[in-house]
Write a protein that holds these residues in place. Structure first.
Motif, PDB file in Angstrom:
ATOM      1  N   LEU A 334       0.825  -1.208   0.000  1.00  0.00           N
ATOM      2  CA  LEU A 334       0.000   0.000   0.000  1.00  0.00           C
ATOM      3  C   LEU A 334       0.859   1.257   0.000  1.00  0.00           C
ATOM      4  CD1 LEU A 334      -3.118   0.303   0.084  1.00  0.00           C
ATOM      5  CD2 LEU A 334      -2.913   0.687   2.536  1.00  0.00           C
ATOM      6  N   LEU A 335       1.890   1.263   0.838  1.00  0.00           N
ATOM      7  CA  LEU A 335       2.731   2.454   0.967  1.00  0.00           C
ATOM      8  C   LEU A 335       3.658   2.659  -0.229  1.00  0.00           C
ATOM      9  CD1 LEU A 335       3.781   2.421   4.745  1.00  0.00           C
ATOM     10  CD2 LEU A 335       2.017   3.798   3.640  1.00  0.00           C
ATOM     11  N   SER A 336       3.816   1.638  -1.060  1.00  0.00           N
ATOM     12  CA  SER A 336       4.755   1.751  -2.181  1.00  0.00           C
ATOM     13  C   SER A 336       4.368   2.853  -3.163  1.00  0.00           C
ATOM     14  CB  SER A 336       4.884   0.418  -2.910  1.00  0.00           C
ATOM     15  OG  SER A 336       3.650   0.062  -3.532  1.00  0.00           O
ATOM     16  N   LEU A 337       3.097   3.260  -3.168  1.00  0.00           N
ATOM     17  CA  LEU A 337       2.648   4.355  -4.042  1.00  0.00           C
ATOM     18  C   LEU A 337       2.093   5.538  -3.243  1.00  0.00           C
ATOM     19  CD1 LEU A 337       0.926   2.340  -6.913  1.00  0.00           C
ATOM     20  CD2 LEU A 337       2.950   3.782  -7.116  1.00  0.00           C
ATOM     21  N   MET A 338       2.291   5.516  -1.917  1.00  0.00           N
ATOM     22  CA  MET A 338       1.695   6.557  -1.093  1.00  0.00           C
ATOM     23  C   MET A 338       2.329   7.921  -1.337  1.00  0.00           C
ATOM     24  SD  MET A 338      -0.860   6.912   0.857  1.00  0.00           S
ATOM     25  CE  MET A 338      -1.243   5.179   1.161  1.00  0.00           C
ATOM     26  N   ASP A 339       3.586   7.952  -1.794  1.00  0.00           N
ATOM     27  CA  ASP A 339       4.193   9.250  -2.107  1.00  0.00           C
ATOM     28  C   ASP A 339       3.445   9.931  -3.252  1.00  0.00           C
ATOM     29  OD1 ASP A 339       5.062   7.284  -3.864  1.00  0.00           O
ATOM     30  OD2 ASP A 339       7.088   8.108  -4.081  1.00  0.00           O
ATOM     31  N   ALA A 340       3.091   9.154  -4.290  1.00  0.00           N
ATOM     32  CA  ALA A 340       2.362   9.720  -5.429  1.00  0.00           C
ATOM     33  C   ALA A 340       0.925  10.075  -5.054  1.00  0.00           C
ATOM     34  CB  ALA A 340       2.372   8.744  -6.593  1.00  0.00           C
ATOM     35  N   ILE A 341       0.307   9.253  -4.183  1.00  0.00           N
ATOM     36  CA  ILE A 341      -1.077   9.505  -3.777  1.00  0.00           C
ATOM     37  C   ILE A 341      -1.179  10.766  -2.917  1.00  0.00           C
ATOM     38  CG2 ILE A 341      -2.982   8.613  -2.359  1.00  0.00           C
ATOM     39  CD1 ILE A 341      -2.215   5.795  -3.335  1.00  0.00           C
ATOM     40  N   LEU A 342      -0.261  10.914  -1.956  1.00  0.00           N
ATOM     41  CA  LEU A 342      -0.298  12.070  -1.052  1.00  0.00           C
ATOM     42  C   LEU A 342       0.472  13.273  -1.594  1.00  0.00           C
ATOM     43  CD1 LEU A 342       0.188  10.333   2.420  1.00  0.00           C
ATOM     44  CD2 LEU A 342      -1.890  11.378   1.538  1.00  0.00           C
ATOM     45  N   GLU A 343       1.234  13.056  -2.675  1.00  0.00           N
ATOM     46  CA  GLU A 343       2.034  14.114  -3.278  1.00  0.00           C
ATOM     47  C   GLU A 343       3.081  14.666  -2.310  1.00  0.00           C
ATOM     48  OE1 GLU A 343      -0.573  16.976  -5.040  1.00  0.00           O
ATOM     49  OE2 GLU A 343      -1.432  15.538  -6.434  1.00  0.00           O
ATOM     50  N   ILE A 344       3.725  13.752  -1.611  1.00  0.00           N
ATOM     51  CA  ILE A 344       4.857  14.105  -0.757  1.00  0.00           C
ATOM     52  C   ILE A 344       5.973  13.096  -1.052  1.00  0.00           C
ATOM     53  CG2 ILE A 344       3.436  15.137   1.062  1.00  0.00           C
ATOM     54  CD1 ILE A 344       3.704  12.593   2.677  1.00  0.00           C
ATOM     55  N   SER A 345       7.178  13.372  -0.612  1.00  0.00           N
ATOM     56  CA  SER A 345       8.285  12.468  -0.910  1.00  0.00           C
ATOM     57  C   SER A 345       8.168  11.190  -0.081  1.00  0.00           C
ATOM     58  CB  SER A 345       9.616  13.157  -0.611  1.00  0.00           C
ATOM     59  OG  SER A 345       9.761  13.349   0.789  1.00  0.00           O
ATOM     60  N   MET A 346       8.774  10.103  -0.578  1.00  0.00           N
ATOM     61  CA  MET A 346       8.753   8.849   0.172  1.00  0.00           C
ATOM     62  C   MET A 346       9.441   8.982   1.536  1.00  0.00           C
ATOM     63  SD  MET A 346       7.627   5.812   0.479  1.00  0.00           S
ATOM     64  CE  MET A 346       7.016   5.271  -1.128  1.00  0.00           C
ATOM     65  N   PRO A 347      10.594   9.693   1.651  1.00  0.00           N
ATOM     66  CA  PRO A 347      11.179   9.872   2.984  1.00  0.00           C
ATOM     67  C   PRO A 347      10.201  10.524   3.969  1.00  0.00           C
ATOM     68  CG  PRO A 347      12.801  10.445   1.316  1.00  0.00           C
ATOM     69  CD  PRO A 347      11.511  10.194   0.598  1.00  0.00           C
ATOM     70  N   GLU A 348       9.374  11.455   3.476  1.00  0.00           N
ATOM     71  CA  GLU A 348       8.407  12.108   4.351  1.00  0.00           C
ATOM     72  C   GLU A 348       7.310  11.128   4.778  1.00  0.00           C
ATOM     73  OE1 GLU A 348       5.981  16.366   4.544  1.00  0.00           O
ATOM     74  OE2 GLU A 348       7.130  15.818   2.763  1.00  0.00           O
ATOM     75  N   VAL A 349       6.884  10.265   3.850  1.00  0.00           N
ATOM     76  CA  VAL A 349       5.913   9.226   4.208  1.00  0.00           C
ATOM     77  C   VAL A 349       6.499   8.336   5.291  1.00  0.00           C
ATOM     78  CG1 VAL A 349       4.671   7.184   3.396  1.00  0.00           C
ATOM     79  CG2 VAL A 349       4.801   9.197   1.925  1.00  0.00           C
ATOM     80  N   LEU A 350       7.744   7.906   5.096  1.00  0.00           N
ATOM     81  CA  LEU A 350       8.376   6.976   6.032  1.00  0.00           C
ATOM     82  C   LEU A 350       8.645   7.620   7.388  1.00  0.00           C
ATOM     83  CD1 LEU A 350      10.886   5.197   3.611  1.00  0.00           C
ATOM     84  CD2 LEU A 350       8.584   4.490   4.265  1.00  0.00           C
ATOM     85  N   ASP A 351       8.861   8.926   7.407  1.00  0.00           N
ATOM     86  CA  ASP A 351       9.071   9.624   8.670  1.00  0.00           C
ATOM     87  C   ASP A 351       7.789   9.719   9.494  1.00  0.00           C
ATOM     88  OD1 ASP A 351      11.734  10.037   8.227  1.00  0.00           O
ATOM     89  OD2 ASP A 351      11.511  12.085   7.467  1.00  0.00           O
ATOM     90  N   ASN A 352       6.654   9.665   8.811  1.00  0.00           N
ATOM     91  CA  ASN A 352       5.378   9.900   9.490  1.00  0.00           C
ATOM     92  C   ASN A 352       4.602   8.635   9.851  1.00  0.00           C
ATOM     93  OD1 ASN A 352       4.589  12.929   9.701  1.00  0.00           O
ATOM     94  ND2 ASN A 352       5.607  12.734   7.714  1.00  0.00           N
ATOM     95  N   VAL A 353       4.962   7.498   9.254  1.00  0.00           N
ATOM     96  CA  VAL A 353       4.239   6.255   9.525  1.00  0.00           C
ATOM     97  C   VAL A 353       5.181   5.276  10.234  1.00  0.00           C
ATOM     98  CG1 VAL A 353       2.935   4.339   8.544  1.00  0.00           C
ATOM     99  CG2 VAL A 353       2.790   6.596   7.491  1.00  0.00           C
ATOM    100  N   PRO A 354       4.827   4.843  11.463  1.00  0.00           N
ATOM    101  CA  PRO A 354       5.693   3.893  12.182  1.00  0.00           C
ATOM    102  C   PRO A 354       5.803   2.569  11.423  1.00  0.00           C
ATOM    103  CG  PRO A 354       4.008   4.829  13.640  1.00  0.00           C
ATOM    104  CD  PRO A 354       3.636   5.210  12.243  1.00  0.00           C
ATOM    105  N   LEU A 355       7.040   2.165  11.110  1.00  0.00           N
ATOM    106  CA  LEU A 355       7.267   0.946  10.326  1.00  0.00           C
ATOM    107  C   LEU A 355       8.456   0.174  10.886  1.00  0.00           C
ATOM    108  CD1 LEU A 355       7.015   2.425   6.711  1.00  0.00           C
ATOM    109  CD2 LEU A 355       5.374   0.864   7.739  1.00  0.00           C
TER     110      LEU A 355
END
Length: 419
Positions: A334-355
């Protein structure tokens, strides 16, 4: 609760699908508004094998095999299927097995424009089919086929910009609609659209239009908060209830999903708290992630969200067959395309979601035990059949098993996305 599993448990039988359909990948073709117009289908064993296996008896061609229709519905969701046509496919009228309002005959660059091919094209046009010319070049040997072409496909990586402009002027817009192939960046999409192309094929829509933090709409931040809340080791039901209630459309969609016939709950679910208490922790995590993804994808290309759902379900279905430690494979997909869906960078996605570290590593492109599965997911999606086979064997899986799982993932994603 899995909607498809629920339907099967209630004894709802599905008609059989041709086994060859499971070895088909697809590439989306989008309009200027980034809406899906159709899909080019990529056959692992060649399009001839697909038709021969489906229709071994030429005399039965007047009776359409329901397995083809079901296959097209799952693969294309009601949009047009672009079928690569060799000379054999054209001369044997294989395309007439398909409904003309759902299929486009895409004539390959290797097909000569001789009299037999022109006669086959005339038959297709008379039957109501659209015709596309693939990889059309300046001074193309198929020039005589342009009189039949509804769509002319131009590889923007192979044809210089000046030649593209000349082709657009000569063949469009009244004679044919021009389609730009190999559009891989948003800048290329914008330039091709401005030049006069009508359709676009490539993965530009999966690349995020990066926004600064202050530009991210408030509702997108809510979707990120939902993903944060359900990715913590310990769930806080009050926090989850709060973030869902803060977004009215998401709250409505969650309750609508859970009250649909697909779930078959005996009593109506009337509140977010009621939904959370019925679902249980594992399903709360799964469905809130799903709802957040669907919500965040509103206004984006429908193909983007659908791809994220297919990836998530594909990885989840393989979870019992591949080692993955404590990683949540559904979330990884799901998260593999979340940068494009939310229009933010992948590092920003990873910083905000505990993984966990393994998932974070593979999503950031670093070494990870999950990398083979991640690469398999991407190879199968894009129809890289050689890579798919190699990765499948290296993970001690069978190709038919992977094909079946991917097919199930597509069915599930289509059903969820239509609710």
């Amino acid at each position: 609760m899995d909607p498809l599993s629920s339907a099967q448990a209630r004894g709802e039988a599905k008609p059989p699908v041709s086994p060859h359909t499971r070895f088909v990948a697809r590439q989306p073709i989008l309009t200027k508004e980034e809406k899906v117009f159709g899909y080019e289908l990529l056959f692992r064993d060649g399009v001839e094998d697909y038709f021969r296996a489906t229709d071994p008896d030429a005399a039965s061609r007047n009776t359409l095999d329901s397995s083809i229709l079901l296959g097209l519905d799952v693969l294309c969701g009601g949009q047009r299927a672009f079928i690569n046509c060799t000379r054999e496919v054209l001369l044997k009228d294989y395309m007439t097995l398909l409904p003309p309002n759902q299929a486009v005959a895409e004539i390959l660059e290797s097909v000569p424009g001789d009299d037999l091919v022109k006669a086959a094209c005339a038959r297709l046009k008379e039957a109501g089919f659209m015709i596309a010319l693939d990889d059309f070049m300046p001074n193309d040997a198929r020039e005589s086929l342009t009189e039949f072409a509804d769509i002319i496909k131009v590889d923007i990586r192979q044809v210089p910009v000046a030649e593209q402009a000349a082709m657009i002027k000569r063949y469009g817009p009244w004679r044919s609609r021009l389609l730009a192939e190999k559009v891989e960046t948003r800048q290329e999409f914008l330039e091709a659209r401005k030049a006069g192309f009508v359709y676009f094929q490539g993965y530009f829509f999966r690349r995020p239009e990066l926004m600064t933090a202050r530009d991210i709409p408030a509702n997108r931040i809510n979707y990120l908060r939902m993903l944060q809340a359900v990715s913590k080791p310990e769930l806080d039901s009050r926090e989850i209830e709060g973030v869902i209630k803060s977004e009215a459309s998401i709250c409505y969609r969650l309750l609508r999903y859970l009250n649909s016939a697909v779930f078959g709950f005996p009593s109506e679910i009337h509140s977010v708290r009621h939904a959370l208490s019925i679902l249980g922790e594992r399903e709360v995590r799964r469905w809130v992630r799903l709802i957040a993804t669907l919500g965040a994808g509103q206004g984006k290309s429908s193909e983007l969200v659908l791809s994220a759902l297919v990836r998530a379900r594909f990885c989840e279905l393989l979870a019992g067959k591949v080692p993955h430690g404590s990683s949540d494979l559904f979330l990884m997909g799901l998260l593999s395309l979340m940068d494009a869906i939310l229009e933010i960078s992948m590092p920003e996605v990873l910083d905000n979601v505990p993984l966990d570290q393994e998932t974070k590593a593979v999503l950031s492109g670093a070494a990870s035990p999950l990398r083979p599965l991640y690469q398999l997911m991407l190879a199968r999606e894009s129809g890289e059949w050689q890579d798919t086979g190699h990765l499948t064997r290296s993970m001690r899986l069978s190709e038919s098993e992977v094909a079946e799982v991917y097919w199930q993932a597509m069915q599930w994603a289509r059903q969820v996305n239509s609710e």
